[in-house]
Design a protein around this motif. Structure first.
Motif, PDB file in Angstrom:
ATOM      1  N   UNK A 106       0.808  -1.222   0.000  1.00 17.86           N
ATOM      2  CA  UNK A 106       0.000   0.000   0.000  1.00 17.86           C
ATOM      3  C   UNK A 106       0.840   1.271   0.000  1.00 17.86           C
ATOM      4  N   UNK A 107       2.146   1.146   0.256  1.00 23.28           N
ATOM      5  CA  UNK A 107       2.978   2.341   0.363  1.00 23.28           C
ATOM      6  C   UNK A 107       4.044   2.426  -0.733  1.00 23.28           C
ATOM      7  N   UNK A 108       3.845   1.669  -1.814  1.00 24.98           N
ATOM      8  CA  UNK A 108       4.715   1.800  -2.996  1.00 24.98           C
ATOM      9  C   UNK A 108       3.828   2.097  -4.201  1.00 24.98           C
ATOM     10  N   UNK A 109       4.412   2.718  -5.228  1.00 23.78           N
ATOM     11  CA  UNK A 109       3.606   3.041  -6.397  1.00 23.78           C
ATOM     12  C   UNK A 109       3.419   1.807  -7.287  1.00 23.78           C
ATOM     13  N   UNK A 110       2.598   1.941  -8.310  1.00 21.48           N
ATOM     14  CA  UNK A 110       2.217   0.775  -9.123  1.00 21.48           C
ATOM     15  C   UNK A 110       3.402   0.148  -9.851  1.00 21.48           C
ATOM     16  N   UNK A 111       4.314   0.970 -10.368  1.00 19.00           N
ATOM     17  CA  UNK A 111       5.468   0.419 -11.090  1.00 19.00           C
ATOM     18  C   UNK A 111       6.318  -0.450 -10.169  1.00 19.00           C
ATOM     19  N   UNK A 112       6.545   0.020  -8.974  1.00 20.71           N
ATOM     20  CA  UNK A 112       7.357  -0.743  -8.026  1.00 20.71           C
ATOM     21  C   UNK A 112       6.585  -1.959  -7.520  1.00 20.71           C
ATOM     22  N   UNK A 113       5.291  -1.809  -7.361  1.00 22.36           N
ATOM     23  CA  UNK A 113       4.458  -2.921  -6.906  1.00 22.36           C
ATOM     24  C   UNK A 113       4.537  -4.093  -7.869  1.00 22.36           C
ATOM     25  N   UNK A 114       4.463  -3.803  -9.161  1.00 19.91           N
ATOM     26  CA  UNK A 114       4.540  -4.865 -10.161  1.00 19.91           C
ATOM     27  C   UNK A 114       5.887  -5.578 -10.129  1.00 19.91           C
ATOM     28  N   UNK A 115       6.921  -4.884  -9.686  1.00 19.06           N
ATOM     29  CA  UNK A 115       8.263  -5.457  -9.634  1.00 19.06           C
ATOM     30  C   UNK A 115       8.455  -6.384  -8.440  1.00 19.06           C
ATOM     31  N   UNK A 116       7.829  -6.061  -7.320  1.00 15.60           N
ATOM     32  CA  UNK A 116       8.107  -6.807  -6.083  1.00 15.60           C
ATOM     33  C   UNK A 116       7.079  -7.873  -5.733  1.00 15.60           C
ATOM     34  N   UNK A 117       5.909  -7.827  -6.373  1.00 13.87           N
ATOM     35  CA  UNK A 117       4.865  -8.798  -6.016  1.00 13.87           C
ATOM     36  C   UNK A 117       5.240 -10.201  -6.492  1.00 13.87           C
ATOM     37  N   UNK A 118       5.170 -11.148  -5.586  1.00 14.09           N
ATOM     38  CA  UNK A 118       5.357 -12.565  -5.913  1.00 14.09           C
ATOM     39  C   UNK A 118       4.380 -13.379  -5.088  1.00 14.09           C
ATOM     40  N   UNK A 119       3.868 -14.444  -5.680  1.00 14.06           N
ATOM     41  CA  UNK A 119       2.941 -15.305  -4.956  1.00 14.06           C
ATOM     42  C   UNK A 119       3.652 -15.995  -3.791  1.00 14.06           C
ATOM     43  N   UNK A 120       2.917 -16.204  -2.728  1.00 14.79           N
ATOM     44  CA  UNK A 120       3.406 -16.908  -1.537  1.00 14.79           C
ATOM     45  C   UNK A 120       4.622 -16.224  -0.924  1.00 14.79           C
ATOM     46  N   UNK A 121       4.748 -14.937  -1.126  1.00 15.52           N
ATOM     47  CA  UNK A 121       5.883 -14.206  -0.566  1.00 15.52           C
ATOM     48  C   UNK A 121       5.610 -13.818   0.880  1.00 15.52           C
ATOM     49  N   UNK A 122       6.651 -13.850   1.704  1.00 16.90           N
ATOM     50  CA  UNK A 122       6.524 -13.342   3.061  1.00 16.90           C
ATOM     51  C   UNK A 122       6.857 -11.850   3.046  1.00 16.90           C
ATOM     52  N   UNK A 123       6.511 -11.185   4.121  1.00 16.53           N
ATOM     53  CA  UNK A 123       6.815  -9.761   4.228  1.00 16.53           C
ATOM     54  C   UNK A 123       8.318  -9.520   4.191  1.00 16.53           C
ATOM     55  N   UNK A 124       9.088 -10.389   4.856  1.00 20.19           N
ATOM     56  CA  UNK A 124      10.540 -10.206   4.883  1.00 20.19           C
ATOM     57  C   UNK A 124      11.157 -10.399   3.502  1.00 20.19           C
ATOM     58  N   UNK A 125      10.658 -11.364   2.755  1.00 23.27           N
ATOM     59  CA  UNK A 125      11.163 -11.581   1.398  1.00 23.27           C
ATOM     60  C   UNK A 125      10.892 -10.361   0.527  1.00 23.27           C
TER      61      UNK A 125
END
Length: 241
Positions: free
Chosen positions: A86-105
């Motif tokens: 919720x605190x990153x923009x859409x371009x960065x969100x698309x880069x970091x989102x991965x399924x089954x990811x933990x918050x630390x990852x």
């Protein structure tokens, strides 16, 4: 026999809008990563979930053991992950989102993005820091804030800047009007802290503004004084009869 229900309330679950606490929206093309990290980690610590993004040497929560504890851990981790998203923009969100990811990852992926190639980034940031001049800014506050931002970024890429170097750069980049106070700062022994030097410059700027306002007022008064009609009013109308 009374059945005791475990207390499943956690302060992190009461956070309604993370943007009220982490007010920076992080993007790949901005330089606010250090500020974002500071705000986010402080919020996570105050809500007892810092261990979900940072491995703590001491004082961390023990690993969940029961099914109930594991479920709560997963809920809290998903909550922290939502805070990041919720605190990153859409371009960065698309880069970091991965399924089954933990918050630390996810947190570590962001760290790698912004701190990758640290030596190259340090050289670029250091060059910008060394060439930052007050002439490029409209106020003392804006000039000082830019220097402080660059110092924070250099620290995050493993190239910390000492107070001595920061103050010398602050003084060396001043415009001619501030040469007097710059000399006072440079010759002080011991050298003042950055925030003290900043205050000295801010006071000098306020003095310039006051002097300019006084000069403008005096000029307006002088102009009015040279125009009798402005001081005395229009001449009386001729009497009739």
């Amino acid at each position: 026999m009374t059945n005791k229900k475990s207390n499943t309330f956690h302060p992190a679950l009461a956070v309604k809008n993370i943007k009220n606490h982490v007010t920076v929206v992080l993007g790949m093309d901005n330089d606010q990563y250090p500020l974002w990290v500071a705000l986010f980690t402080n919020h996570a610590k105050s809500n007892r979930v810092l261990h979900h993004i940072i491995t703590l040497k001491t004082g961390g929560s023990k690993a969940p053991e029961t099914a109930e504890e594991k479920e709560m851990w997963e809920v809290l981790d998903a909550t922290v992950l939502q805070w990041i998203y919720a605190t990153v923009n859409n371009d960065l969100l698309e880069t970091i989102v991965e399924e089954e990811s933990t918050a630390m990852e996810c947190w570590n992926r962001l760290r790698d993005i912004f701190l990758d190639n640290q030596n190259s980034r340090a050289v670029t940031l250091d060059q910008e820091f060394s060439h930052t001049s007050m002439s490029d800014f409209s106020t003392v506050a804006a000039y000082c804030q830019r220097l402080k931002t660059l110092v924070d970024q250099l620290k995050n890429v493993g190239a910390p800047v000492s107070n001595t170097r920061l103050v010398f750069q602050l003084v060396s980049g001043l415009t001619e009007a501030y040469n007097g106070v710059g000399t006072i700062i440079r010759q002080a022994n011991p050298l003042p802290q950055f925030y003290h030097a900043r205050s000295m410059l801010t006071l000098e700027e306020a003095g310039f503004a006051k002097s300019a306002a006084t000069t403008a007022s005096q000029a307006m008064y002088a102009k009015s004084s040279s125009d009798g009609s402005s001081i005395l009013g229009p001449p009386p109308a001729p009497s009739k009869g």
